[in-house]
Motif scaffolding. Structure first.
Motif, mmCIF file in Angstrom:
data_model
loop_
_atom_site.group_PDB
_atom_site.id
_atom_site.type_symbol
_atom_site.label_atom_id
_atom_site.label_comp_id
_atom_site.label_asym_id
_atom_site.label_seq_id
_atom_site.Cartn_x
_atom_site.Cartn_y
_atom_site.Cartn_z
ATOM 1 N N LYS A 1 23.288 113.592 -28.705
ATOM 2 C CA LYS A 1 23.102 113.203 -30.116
ATOM 3 C C LYS A 1 24.445 113.148 -30.839
ATOM 4 O O LYS A 1 24.711 112.235 -31.614
ATOM 5 N N TRP A 2 25.274 114.155 -30.595
ATOM 6 C CA TRP A 2 26.572 114.183 -31.278
ATOM 7 C C TRP A 2 27.423 112.985 -30.881
ATOM 8 O O TRP A 2 28.012 112.325 -31.724
ATOM 9 N N ILE A 3 27.480 112.697 -29.598
ATOM 10 C CA ILE A 3 28.381 111.636 -29.140
ATOM 11 C C ILE A 3 27.895 110.264 -29.577
ATOM 12 O O ILE A 3 28.697 109.376 -29.885
ATOM 13 N N ILE A 4 26.592 110.087 -29.635
ATOM 14 C CA ILE A 4 26.055 108.819 -30.148
ATOM 15 C C ILE A 4 26.442 108.661 -31.611
ATOM 16 O O ILE A 4 26.949 107.614 -32.029
ATOM 17 N N GLN A 5 26.215 109.701 -32.407
ATOM 18 C CA GLN A 5 26.558 109.635 -33.833
ATOM 19 C C GLN A 5 28.056 109.441 -34.041
ATOM 20 O O GLN A 5 28.473 108.632 -34.867
ATOM 21 N N ALA A 6 28.862 110.165 -33.279
ATOM 22 C CA ALA A 6 30.326 110.040 -33.415
ATOM 23 C C ALA A 6 30.782 108.630 -33.077
ATOM 24 O O ALA A 6 31.714 108.099 -33.699
ATOM 25 N N THR A 7 30.140 108.001 -32.112
ATOM 26 C CA THR A 7 30.501 106.639 -31.728
ATOM 27 C C THR A 7 30.059 105.645 -32.791
ATOM 28 O O THR A 7 30.825 104.746 -33.172
ATOM 29 N N LEU A 8 28.841 105.805 -33.291
ATOM 30 C CA LEU A 8 28.335 104.897 -34.325
ATOM 31 C C LEU A 8 29.162 104.956 -35.609
ATOM 32 O O LEU A 8 29.246 103.966 -36.341
ATOM 33 N N GLU A 9 29.770 106.084 -35.879
ATOM 34 C CA GLU A 9 30.571 106.257 -37.093
ATOM 35 C C GLU A 9 31.945 105.600 -36.996
ATOM 36 O O GLU A 9 32.650 105.503 -38.002
ATOM 37 N N GLN A 10 32.336 105.144 -35.826
ATOM 38 C CA GLN A 10 33.657 104.543 -35.634
ATOM 39 C C GLN A 10 33.667 103.089 -36.091
ATOM 40 O O GLN A 10 32.691 102.363 -35.917
ATOM 41 N N SER A 11 34.786 102.689 -36.635
ATOM 42 C CA SER A 11 34.953 101.277 -36.985
ATOM 43 C C SER A 11 35.193 100.487 -35.706
ATOM 44 O O SER A 11 35.561 101.051 -34.670
ATOM 45 N N ASP A 12 34.989 99.178 -35.781
ATOM 46 C CA ASP A 12 35.262 98.337 -34.613
ATOM 47 C C ASP A 12 36.713 98.483 -34.175
ATOM 48 O O ASP A 12 37.008 98.536 -32.985
ATOM 49 N N LEU B 1 37.167 101.736 -32.287
ATOM 50 C CA LEU B 1 36.590 101.638 -30.945
ATOM 51 C C LEU B 1 37.490 100.835 -30.016
ATOM 52 O O LEU B 1 37.662 101.194 -28.855
ATOM 53 N N ARG B 2 38.055 99.742 -30.537
ATOM 54 C CA ARG B 2 38.969 98.943 -29.701
ATOM 55 C C ARG B 2 40.220 99.737 -29.353
ATOM 56 O O ARG B 2 40.709 99.691 -28.224
ATOM 57 N N LYS B 3 40.743 100.465 -30.322
ATOM 58 C CA LYS B 3 41.972 101.234 -30.120
ATOM 59 C C LYS B 3 41.790 102.337 -29.076
ATOM 60 O O LYS B 3 42.689 102.628 -28.301
ATOM 61 N N ARG B 4 40.611 102.918 -29.041
ATOM 62 C CA ARG B 4 40.330 104.034 -28.134
ATOM 63 C C ARG B 4 39.225 103.660 -27.140
ATOM 64 O O ARG B 4 38.430 104.499 -26.732
ATOM 65 N N TYR B 5 39.219 102.417 -26.729
ATOM 66 C CA TYR B 5 38.167 101.889 -25.860
ATOM 67 C C TYR B 5 37.986 102.731 -24.602
ATOM 68 O O TYR B 5 36.864 103.019 -24.210
ATOM 69 N N THR B 6 39.079 103.117 -23.972
ATOM 70 C CA THR B 6 38.941 103.857 -22.707
ATOM 71 C C THR B 6 38.179 105.160 -22.902
ATOM 72 O O THR B 6 37.419 105.564 -22.025
ATOM 73 N N PHE B 7 38.352 105.811 -24.049
ATOM 74 C CA PHE B 7 37.639 107.060 -24.305
ATOM 75 C C PHE B 7 36.159 106.791 -24.554
ATOM 76 O O PHE B 7 35.294 107.479 -24.023
#
Length: 162
Positions: A109-120, A123-129
């Motif tokens: 749940k945490w990781i889904i929410q943390a990912t959804l909160e990221q801007s595009d 996400l592109r900048k830290r894609y590998t993570f």
């Protein structure tokens, strides 16, 4: 490293159970296999006591309970890395190596929410993570990220045509 060790142990398990006499000894020696499972059990024990209340694991999870008592000042993406990696190896691990199920749910749940909160852009900048997030969640669904995404897109297209 933890995911790689779990993967090697799983490959060994398949080889030993294949019935192929050449593979009957497995990939790892019996002693190494015991060491791998002992190490993974110690990782399980450490992550069982180092998870934050929000479900994430810190970058210094290996400090055990001290990681919660004395959290390091780290960028949020490091918690994504730690949590994503743990969800990945746990997805292919036998249940005997899992922390309590509720901890796994909280981490997901945490990781889904943390990912959804990221801007595009983030996400592109830290894609590998963040790619580990997709892989971990797909593994828990017993699929691969690309297959899951294709199915999701098809379902979305079908529901918008209704």
């Amino acid at each position: 490293r933890v995911y790689s060790l779990m993967l090697l142990a799983r490959i060994d398990e398949v080889m030993r159970s294949s019935g192929d006499k050449k593979a009957a000894g497995g990939l790892l020696s019996d002693a190494v296999l015991v060491d791998v499972y002992d190490h993974l059990a110690s990782v399980r024990d450490l992550i069982s006591v180092s998870q934050f209340d929000d479900g994430s694991w810190p970058g210094n999870w290996y400090d055990g309970a001290e990681a919660v008592d004395f959290p390091t000042d780290e960028e949020p993406y490091k918690k994504v890395i730690a949590t994503g990696h743990h969800l990945e190896w746990l997805a292919i691990a036998p249940e005997s190596l899992h922390p309590p199920r509720e901890q796994i749910r909280k981490a997901a749940k945490w990781i889904i929410q943390a990912t959804l909160e990221q801007s595009d852009e983030s996400l592109r900048k830290r894609y590998t993570f963040y790619s580990h997030v997709g892989n971990a969640l797909a593994l828990w669904r017993e699929t691969h990220p690309a297959d899951f995404w294709k199915k999701h897109q098809a379902e979305q297209a079908a529901s918008s045509n209704e």
